[in-house]
Design a protein around this motif. Structure first.
Motif, PDB file in Angstrom:
ATOM      1  N   ALA A  89       1.036  -1.459   0.217  1.00 29.93           N
ATOM      2  CA  ALA A  89      -0.158  -0.061   0.281  1.00 29.93           C
ATOM      3  C   ALA A  89       0.571   1.575   0.180  1.00 29.93           C
ATOM      4  N   LEU A  90       1.779   1.771   1.299  1.00 35.82           N
ATOM      5  CA  LEU A  90       2.839   1.952   0.674  1.00 35.82           C
ATOM      6  C   LEU A  90       3.820   2.759  -0.604  1.00 35.82           C
ATOM      7  N   GLU A  91       3.944   1.548  -1.413  1.00 40.45           N
ATOM      8  CA  GLU A  91       4.556   2.056  -2.671  1.00 40.45           C
ATOM      9  C   GLU A  91       3.181   2.194  -3.824  1.00 40.45           C
ATOM     10  N   LEU A  92       2.317   1.998  -3.602  1.00 39.17           N
ATOM     11  CA  LEU A  92       1.528   2.251  -4.391  1.00 39.17           C
ATOM     12  C   LEU A  92       1.244   3.727  -3.926  1.00 39.17           C
ATOM     13  N   ALA A  93       1.288   3.646  -2.363  1.00 34.73           N
ATOM     14  CA  ALA A  93       1.074   5.306  -2.712  1.00 34.73           C
ATOM     15  C   ALA A  93       1.860   6.931  -3.240  1.00 34.73           C
ATOM     16  N   GLU A  94       3.403   5.677  -3.675  1.00 30.86           N
ATOM     17  CA  GLU A  94       4.433   6.791  -3.748  1.00 30.86           C
ATOM     18  C   GLU A  94       4.700   6.497  -5.154  1.00 30.86           C
ATOM     19  N   ARG A  95       3.946   6.006  -5.754  1.00 38.36           N
ATOM     20  CA  ARG A  95       3.793   5.254  -7.324  1.00 38.36           C
ATOM     21  C   ARG A  95       2.601   6.695  -7.670  1.00 38.36           C
ATOM     22  N   VAL A  96       1.729   6.268  -7.245  1.00 40.29           N
ATOM     23  CA  VAL A  96       0.943   7.133  -7.503  1.00 40.29           C
ATOM     24  C   VAL A  96       0.181   8.934  -7.141  1.00 40.29           C
ATOM     25  N   ARG A 102       7.178   9.679 -13.083  1.00 42.93           N
ATOM     26  CA  ARG A 102       7.683   8.550 -14.366  1.00 42.93           C
ATOM     27  C   ARG A 102       8.383   8.026 -15.732  1.00 42.93           C
ATOM     28  N   SER A 103       7.840   7.013 -15.726  1.00 39.40           N
ATOM     29  CA  SER A 103       9.229   7.196 -17.130  1.00 39.40           C
ATOM     30  C   SER A 103       8.962   6.065 -17.352  1.00 39.40           C
ATOM     31  N   ALA A 104       7.379   4.722 -16.898  1.00 42.09           N
ATOM     32  CA  ALA A 104       7.522   4.158 -17.617  1.00 42.09           C
ATOM     33  C   ALA A 104       5.817   3.673 -16.786  1.00 42.09           C
ATOM     34  N   ASP A 105       4.841   2.488 -17.069  1.00 41.91           N
ATOM     35  CA  ASP A 105       3.724   2.623 -15.689  1.00 41.91           C
ATOM     36  C   ASP A 105       4.090   3.321 -14.530  1.00 41.91           C
ATOM     37  N   SER A 106       2.642   4.439 -14.250  1.00 43.15           N
ATOM     38  CA  SER A 106       2.790   4.884 -12.997  1.00 43.15           C
ATOM     39  C   SER A 106       2.474   3.807 -12.495  1.00 43.15           C
ATOM     40  N   VAL A 107       1.954   2.369 -11.996  1.00 43.71           N
ATOM     41  CA  VAL A 107       1.773   0.824 -11.674  1.00 43.71           C
ATOM     42  C   VAL A 107       2.744   0.028 -11.999  1.00 43.71           C
ATOM     43  N   PRO A 108       2.876  -0.285 -12.042  1.00 47.38           N
ATOM     44  CA  PRO A 108       3.731  -1.055 -12.607  1.00 47.38           C
ATOM     45  C   PRO A 108       3.137  -2.436 -12.592  1.00 47.38           C
ATOM     46  N   ASP A 109       2.894  -3.770 -13.771  1.00 47.40           N
ATOM     47  CA  ASP A 109       2.375  -4.959 -13.167  1.00 47.40           C
ATOM     48  C   ASP A 109       2.843  -5.899 -11.818  1.00 47.40           C
ATOM     49  N   ALA A 110       4.047  -5.380 -11.336  1.00 48.32           N
ATOM     50  CA  ALA A 110       3.985  -6.995 -10.617  1.00 48.32           C
ATOM     51  C   ALA A 110       3.733  -5.744  -8.987  1.00 48.32           C
ATOM     52  N   LEU A 111       3.456  -4.303  -9.302  1.00 40.87           N
ATOM     53  CA  LEU A 111       3.548  -3.342  -7.976  1.00 40.87           C
ATOM     54  C   LEU A 111       2.201  -3.771  -7.983  1.00 40.87           C
ATOM     55  N   TRP A 112       1.228  -3.664  -9.036  1.00 43.91           N
ATOM     56  CA  TRP A 112      -0.578  -4.269  -9.021  1.00 43.91           C
ATOM     57  C   TRP A 112      -1.159  -6.128  -9.102  1.00 43.91           C
ATOM     58  N   VAL A 115      -0.569  -5.766  -4.260  1.00 44.76           N
ATOM     59  CA  VAL A 115      -1.260  -4.736  -3.841  1.00 44.76           C
ATOM     60  C   VAL A 115      -2.301  -5.581  -4.262  1.00 44.76           C
ATOM     61  N   ALA A 116      -3.492  -6.144  -5.285  1.00 41.42           N
ATOM     62  CA  ALA A 116      -4.319  -7.077  -5.382  1.00 41.42           C
ATOM     63  C   ALA A 116      -4.678  -8.679  -4.834  1.00 41.42           C
ATOM     64  N   ASP A 117      -3.260  -8.837  -4.358  1.00 42.04           N
ATOM     65  CA  ASP A 117      -2.998 -10.210  -3.678  1.00 42.04           C
ATOM     66  C   ASP A 117      -3.426  -9.837  -2.202  1.00 42.04           C
ATOM     67  N   ALA A 118      -2.900  -8.747  -1.642  1.00 40.53           N
ATOM     68  CA  ALA A 118      -3.430  -7.677  -0.501  1.00 40.53           C
ATOM     69  C   ALA A 118      -4.328  -7.786   0.207  1.00 40.53           C
ATOM     70  N   PHE A 119      -5.075  -7.061  -1.089  1.00 39.69           N
ATOM     71  CA  PHE A 119      -6.245  -6.408  -1.241  1.00 39.69           C
ATOM     72  C   PHE A 119      -7.622  -7.110  -2.079  1.00 39.69           C
ATOM     73  N   ASP A 120      -8.765  -7.164  -1.519  1.00 39.04           N
ATOM     74  CA  ASP A 120     -10.088  -7.493  -2.538  1.00 39.04           C
ATOM     75  C   ASP A 120      -9.919  -6.179  -3.584  1.00 39.04           C
ATOM     76  N   GLU A 121     -10.706  -6.074  -3.677  1.00 38.76           N
ATOM     77  CA  GLU A 121     -11.564  -4.912  -5.356  1.00 38.76           C
ATOM     78  C   GLU A 121     -11.801  -3.702  -4.726  1.00 38.76           C
ATOM     79  N   LYS A 122     -12.315  -4.164  -3.248  1.00 34.60           N
ATOM     80  CA  LYS A 122     -12.913  -3.074  -2.717  1.00 34.60           C
ATOM     81  C   LYS A 122     -12.384  -2.377  -1.620  1.00 34.60           C
ATOM     82  N   GLN A 123     -11.664  -3.130  -0.950  1.00 35.34           N
ATOM     83  CA  GLN A 123     -10.538  -2.745  -1.043  1.00 35.34           C
ATOM     84  C   GLN A 123      -9.679  -1.932  -1.296  1.00 35.34           C
ATOM     85  N   LEU A 124      -8.880  -2.317  -2.482  1.00 36.67           N
ATOM     86  CA  LEU A 124      -8.337  -1.505  -3.640  1.00 36.67           C
ATOM     87  C   LEU A 124      -8.884  -0.321  -4.002  1.00 36.67           C
ATOM     88  N   SER A 125      -9.862  -0.290  -4.388  1.00 30.92           N
ATOM     89  CA  SER A 125     -10.993   1.014  -4.591  1.00 30.92           C
ATOM     90  C   SER A 125     -10.649   1.621  -3.884  1.00 30.92           C
TER      91      SER A 125
END
Length: 153
Positions: A89-96, A102-112, A115-125
């Motif tokens: 979540a902290l990494e996501l906060a920094e990226r967003v 940024r020089s590539a995707d704001s949220v790389p697939d690996a980070l996505w 966070v998707a493994d750690a949080f369900d869709e409602k929590q991630l929203s």
């Protein structure tokens, strides 16, 4: 120090209503208040919003968060006080928050995937919304030079 003007969200009452809707949605998202405050603190540190940094530290202290965790949010990668989910979540906060860097995707697939493994869709929203709303508050407050110690409500 005094703010340049009253907070725009209070000058235009419809903004306050809209922000209230965001906050209600975030609180219905199923992430803890402490996690909301941790990611908001990190975004506010990056954006240099002293009013928000102080408010999030106050809120975390009031919620019973430890001094070690609050003090090391800025250096969370090197601190042993955070769970894997909090780190994601902290990494996501920094990226967003650092979109301009940024020089590539704001949220790389690996980070996505993390966070998707750690949080369900409602929590991630809720997490994405709290990060976005914090960035909005940071921009409002730094523009009007809202001083640390300001209380809203």
């Amino acid at each position: 120090m005094q703010a340049r003007m009253k907070n725009p969200a209070y000058v235009l009452p419809a903004a306050t209503k809209g922000i209230g809707g965001f906050i209600q949605a975030i609180n219905e998202g199923g992430i803890s208040h402490e996690l909301q405050e941790l990611v908001a603190l990190r975004a506010s540190q990056i954006n240099g919003c002293s009013a928000c940094v102080q408010a999030h530290v106050h809120n975390l202290t009031k919620a019973g968060e430890t001094t070690e965790r609050i003090a090391t949010v800025a250096a969370w990668r090197e601190a042993p006080f955070f769970t894997d989910a909090e780190r994601a979540a902290l990494e996501l906060a920094e990226r967003v928050t650092r979109l301009a860097d940024r020089s590539a995707d704001s949220v790389p697939d690996a980070l996505w995937d993390e966070v998707a493994d750690a949080f369900d869709e409602k929590q991630l929203s809720a997490l994405i919304l709290v990060i976005g709303l914090t960035n909005l508050f940071n921009r409002l407050n730094t523009t009007i030079r809202e001083p640390a110690g300001t209380t809203w409500g």
